[in-house]
Design an enzyme around this catalytic site. Structure first.
Site, short mmCIF file in Angstrom:
data_model
loop_
_atom_site.label_atom_id
_atom_site.label_comp_id
_atom_site.label_asym_id
_atom_site.label_seq_id
_atom_site.Cartn_x
_atom_site.Cartn_y
_atom_site.Cartn_z
CG ASP A 138 -16.03 -2.07 9.28
OD1 ASP A 138 -16.13 -3.31 9.41
OD2 ASP A 138 -16.76 -1.40 8.52
CE1 TYR B 180 -22.09 0.94 13.76
CE2 TYR B 180 -24.26 0.02 13.31
CZ TYR B 180 -22.92 -0.16 13.56
OH TYR B 180 -22.39 -1.42 13.61
#
Length: 258
Positions: A52, A110
């Site tokens: 994002d 992540y």
């Protein structure tokens, strides 16, 4: 036609995210422009995980097809010379034509980085989330136990999420403290829009003592986004690894810091 794999690192501050957008600069657009110039033909890339706005990557994996006769060094050094300073190719290799960086992936990793110190850091301000209050790592890790396995993560998906299903399989969720840094490492088959940042926002409430570890289980079972905490800021999140059936790539961000 040959299929090439690229390992990419980028700092996401100046981009609207990975995916090409008509109104704002994206990582995908910058990479495709540079590749197309080296190939002297239009190149389109596929990535392992679409990050994002403001999110970074130390080991994003992409692949693209080209019939241009170029040495591997051209795909790395040549393209890097055309890329901005906040996007670089770390490695390149030719792969089987059936390889797809997104759909061949088994899991993705992540890291979310928190700088837990009474005083903010001018150096790390754009690289991690600053929290001046002491965090209870043990309680945060107790809460993480409720996230493991295949579950409905509706409470942690954004309202703009376009996934057909809220179910995701989390294999690892753990906080690790290294000096003033606290690293949240999460490994899963895939992630919903804003899912990791929403998880971090709620886990911070546990770490600060506002909620118990069991509260995460209650929120998860509610399947209601309004029951979870606010979304953690984007600049602390890093895409750091992808595992495939035959090989894997991982560059933990904290190992680059320390």
């Amino acid at each position: 036609m040959k299929n090439y794999l690229l390992q990419i690192e980028y700092f996401g501050k100046n981009y609207c995210g990975w995916q090409r957008q008509s109104h704002s600069p994206s990582v995908q657009e910058s990479l495709e422009k540079a590749l197309s110039k080296i190939a002297n033909q239009n190149i389109e890339v596929t990535c392992a995980g679409r990050t994002d706005t403001g999110v970074h990557a130390t080991s994003q994996i992409v692949n693209f097809y080209s019939n241009a006769d170029r040495p591997l060094s051209a795909w790395q050094r040549g393209v890097n010379a055309l890329l901005p300073q906040d996007i670089k190719i770390l490695a390149v290799q030719q792969v089987d034509n059936n390889f797809n960086s997104r759909f061949t992936a088994i899991n993705r990793t992540y890291n979310y980085i928190i700088y837990n110190s009474a005083t903010s850091s001018p150096i790390f301000a754009e690289h991690c989330l600053w929290e001046n209050r002491e965090l209870d790592i043990d309680k945060m890790n107790q809460a993480c136990e409720y996230l493991l396995g295949e579950q409905d993560f509706s409470s942690f998906r954004s309202s703009q999420c376009q996934s057909n299903t809220p179910f995701r399989n989390i294999q690892k969720a753990e906080f690790i403290k290294q000096g003033s840094f606290i690293v949240f490492e999460v490994v899963g088959n895939a992630f919903l829009h804003h899912m990791i940042r929403n998880l971090v926002g709620s886990l911070l409430k546990v770490g600060l003592g506002f909620e118990s570890p069991e509260w995460i289980k209650v929120v998860l079972e509610a399947k209601d986004r309004t029951q979870a905490a606010e979304t953690a800021k984007a600049h602390g999140l890093y895409f750091v690894g992808v595992e495939y059936p035959e090989f894997s790539f991982k560059r933990q961000i904290i190992k680059l810091f320390c």
